[in-house]
Design a protein around this motif. Structure first.
Motif, PDB file in Angstrom:
ATOM      1  N   ASN A  11       5.070  -3.757  11.735  1.00  0.00           N
ATOM      2  CA  ASN A  11       4.325  -2.757  12.500  1.00  0.00           C
ATOM      3  C   ASN A  11       3.557  -1.740  11.648  1.00  0.00           C
ATOM      4  N   LEU A  12       4.246  -1.152  10.673  1.00  0.00           N
ATOM      5  CA  LEU A  12       3.634  -0.041   9.937  1.00  0.00           C
ATOM      6  C   LEU A  12       2.473  -0.502   9.061  1.00  0.00           C
ATOM      7  N   ILE A  13       2.692  -1.516   8.244  1.00  0.00           N
ATOM      8  CA  ILE A  13       1.642  -1.984   7.340  1.00  0.00           C
ATOM      9  C   ILE A  13       0.458  -2.578   8.104  1.00  0.00           C
ATOM     10  N   PRO A  14       0.690  -3.363   9.183  1.00  0.00           N
ATOM     11  CA  PRO A  14      -0.465  -3.802   9.975  1.00  0.00           C
ATOM     12  C   PRO A  14      -1.294  -2.636  10.510  1.00  0.00           C
ATOM     13  N   ALA A  15      -0.637  -1.541  10.895  1.00  0.00           N
ATOM     14  CA  ALA A  15      -1.373  -0.372  11.389  1.00  0.00           C
ATOM     15  C   ALA A  15      -2.193   0.265  10.265  1.00  0.00           C
ATOM     16  N   ILE A  16      -1.627   0.325   9.073  1.00  0.00           N
ATOM     17  CA  ILE A  16      -2.370   0.841   7.923  1.00  0.00           C
ATOM     18  C   ILE A  16      -3.535  -0.089   7.597  1.00  0.00           C
ATOM     19  N   SER A  17      -3.311  -1.380   7.707  1.00  0.00           N
ATOM     20  CA  SER A  17      -4.366  -2.360   7.420  1.00  0.00           C
ATOM     21  C   SER A  17      -5.563  -2.171   8.342  1.00  0.00           C
ATOM     22  N   VAL A  18      -5.287  -1.834   9.598  1.00  0.00           N
ATOM     23  CA  VAL A  18      -6.372  -1.579  10.543  1.00  0.00           C
ATOM     24  C   VAL A  18      -7.192  -0.371  10.094  1.00  0.00           C
ATOM     25  N   LYS A  19      -6.512   0.696   9.685  1.00  0.00           N
ATOM     26  CA  LYS A  19      -7.220   1.902   9.255  1.00  0.00           C
ATOM     27  C   LYS A  19      -8.049   1.632   7.996  1.00  0.00           C
ATOM     28  N   ILE A  20      -7.552   0.754   7.128  1.00  0.00           N
ATOM     29  CA  ILE A  20      -8.281   0.408   5.914  1.00  0.00           C
ATOM     30  C   ILE A  20      -9.635  -0.214   6.249  1.00  0.00           C
ATOM     31  N   THR A  21      -9.702  -0.939   7.365  1.00  0.00           N
ATOM     32  CA  THR A  21     -10.946  -1.633   7.724  1.00  0.00           C
ATOM     33  C   THR A  21     -11.914  -0.751   8.509  1.00  0.00           C
ATOM     34  N   GLN A  22     -11.479   0.438   8.907  1.00  0.00           N
ATOM     35  CA  GLN A  22     -12.296   1.255   9.807  1.00  0.00           C
ATOM     36  C   GLN A  22     -13.311   2.137   9.103  1.00  0.00           C
ATOM     37  N   GLN A  23     -13.168   2.347   7.813  1.00  0.00           N
ATOM     38  CA  GLN A  23     -14.115   3.200   7.098  1.00  0.00           C
ATOM     39  C   GLN A  23     -14.110   2.833   5.623  1.00  0.00           C
ATOM     40  N   PRO A  24     -15.248   3.007   4.950  1.00  0.00           N
ATOM     41  CA  PRO A  24     -15.275   2.775   3.506  1.00  0.00           C
ATOM     42  C   PRO A  24     -14.570   3.917   2.776  1.00  0.00           C
ATOM     43  N   PHE A  25     -13.873   3.602   1.720  1.00  0.00           N
ATOM     44  CA  PHE A  25     -13.205   4.640   0.937  1.00  0.00           C
ATOM     45  C   PHE A  25     -12.999   4.138  -0.486  1.00  0.00           C
ATOM     46  N   LEU A  51       3.233  -2.696   1.222  1.00  0.00           N
ATOM     47  CA  LEU A  51       1.823  -2.324   1.162  1.00  0.00           C
ATOM     48  C   LEU A  51       1.061  -3.093   0.090  1.00  0.00           C
ATOM     49  N   GLN A  52       1.784  -3.709  -0.815  1.00  0.00           N
ATOM     50  CA  GLN A  52       1.147  -4.383  -1.950  1.00  0.00           C
ATOM     51  C   GLN A  52       0.123  -5.421  -1.504  1.00  0.00           C
ATOM     52  N   ARG A  53       0.408  -6.129  -0.419  1.00  0.00           N
ATOM     53  CA  ARG A  53      -0.532  -7.156   0.049  1.00  0.00           C
ATOM     54  C   ARG A  53      -1.785  -6.537   0.665  1.00  0.00           C
ATOM     55  N   ALA A  54      -1.622  -5.422   1.353  1.00  0.00           N
ATOM     56  CA  ALA A  54      -2.729  -4.860   2.121  1.00  0.00           C
ATOM     57  C   ALA A  54      -3.631  -3.931   1.315  1.00  0.00           C
ATOM     58  N   ALA A  55      -3.097  -3.295   0.280  1.00  0.00           N
ATOM     59  CA  ALA A  55      -3.851  -2.223  -0.387  1.00  0.00           C
ATOM     60  C   ALA A  55      -4.014  -2.439  -1.886  1.00  0.00           C
ATOM     61  N   LYS A  56      -4.006  -3.665  -2.317  1.00  0.00           N
ATOM     62  CA  LYS A  56      -4.092  -3.914  -3.757  1.00  0.00           C
ATOM     63  C   LYS A  56      -5.505  -3.766  -4.310  1.00  0.00           C
ATOM     64  N   ASP A  57      -6.498  -3.599  -3.418  1.00  0.00           N
ATOM     65  CA  ASP A  57      -7.890  -3.531  -3.862  1.00  0.00           C
ATOM     66  C   ASP A  57      -8.394  -2.108  -4.048  1.00  0.00           C
ATOM     67  N   TRP A  58      -7.537  -1.120  -3.808  1.00  0.00           N
ATOM     68  CA  TRP A  58      -7.905   0.283  -4.002  1.00  0.00           C
ATOM     69  C   TRP A  58      -6.750   1.022  -4.669  1.00  0.00           C
ATOM     70  N   PRO A  59      -7.039   2.052  -5.454  1.00  0.00           N
ATOM     71  CA  PRO A  59      -5.942   2.887  -5.948  1.00  0.00           C
ATOM     72  C   PRO A  59      -5.329   3.676  -4.804  1.00  0.00           C
ATOM     73  N   THR A  60      -4.007   3.740  -4.781  1.00  0.00           N
ATOM     74  CA  THR A  60      -3.276   4.440  -3.730  1.00  0.00           C
ATOM     75  C   THR A  60      -2.371   5.480  -4.370  1.00  0.00           C
ATOM     76  N   LEU A  61      -2.406   6.698  -3.835  1.00  0.00           N
ATOM     77  CA  LEU A  61      -1.591   7.791  -4.358  1.00  0.00           C
ATOM     78  C   LEU A  61      -0.654   8.284  -3.272  1.00  0.00           C
ATOM     79  N   MET A  62       0.658   8.182  -3.532  1.00  0.00           N
ATOM     80  CA  MET A  62       1.670   8.678  -2.595  1.00  0.00           C
ATOM     81  C   MET A  62       2.141  10.056  -3.051  1.00  0.00           C
ATOM     82  N   PHE A  63       2.016  11.041  -2.169  1.00  0.00           N
ATOM     83  CA  PHE A  63       2.522  12.380  -2.445  1.00  0.00           C
ATOM     84  C   PHE A  63       3.988  12.416  -2.023  1.00  0.00           C
TER      85      PHE A  63
END
Length: 203
Positions: free
Chosen positions: A116-130, A154-166
């Protein structure tokens, strides 16, 4: 000997973060030795309000430099998911009536990272350039979402951008125990080896 950026006043840490994140080396994910481009920004839980202000300043300052940030606040995302499934009001209603263990189990099912969580993040990744993704709201979703589970999935969904976790706690390295995320500086959040401490990164 290099200075320990993490111990500097927060305004000086802001300057370091801005310099690192806006650098071509960071944005192009260079020098990672084939590892995933995940970074941790640890901070003391007592600094939470200041760090939220710093996050907003970073997003604004980076935008002025042409670097677009996608912020995913896990707490806000969880509320979105509950409302999308039309169980938000139901969850609010039952929360006072069930014990904490049962309520935690319920939320863990709804917010399962893989399903559930990662698919939801994956959707947001496709909604805008960043150019870089910020993960915030980590402390607010404990204990039903654990940081290392999010990063592992998250490794599968976000490996194409740098990700910073606070992260409100410590990201520690020990020869005896390995690398671990210790939420609030007290709760051992299991081993996670693949992220880099952003304070150890040079621009």
């Amino acid at each position: 000997m290099s200075r320990d950026v993490s111990t500097l006043p927060i305004n000086q840490r802001f300057a370091h973060l801005l310099a690192v994140i806006s650098s071509p080396r960071f944005l192009n994910m260079e020098g990672l030795n084939s590892e995933v481009p995940f970074f941790i920004c640890p901070y003391a839980p007592s600094e939470t309000v200041e760090m939220e202000r710093l996050q907003r300043q970073l997003i604004n300052s980076l935008s002025q430099q042409g670097v677009q940030v996608l912020e995913i606040n896990l707490y806000d995302l969880c509320i979105e998911l509950l409302k999308e499934r039309e169980i938000w009001e139901q969850v609010l209603e039952i929360e006072p009536t069930v014990n904490k263990a049962e309520f935690k189990e319920l939320l863990q099912g709804v917010f399962d990272p893989e399903d559930n969580l990662i698919p939801a993040i994956s959707v947001k990744i496709t909604q805008q350039p960043f150019d870089v993704m910020f993960l915030t709201g980590i402390g607010e979703v404990f204990p039903y979402i654990r940081s290392h589970n999010v990063l592992n999935n998250l490794q599968r969904a976000a490996k194409d951008w740098p990700t910073l976790m606070f992260f409100p706690g410590t990201y520690s390295h020990s020869a005896a125990t390995g690398t671990s995320l210790d939420l609030f500086g007290k709760l051992h959040d299991d081993k996670y080896y693949r992220a880099y401490n952003i304070y150890h990164r040079e621009p």
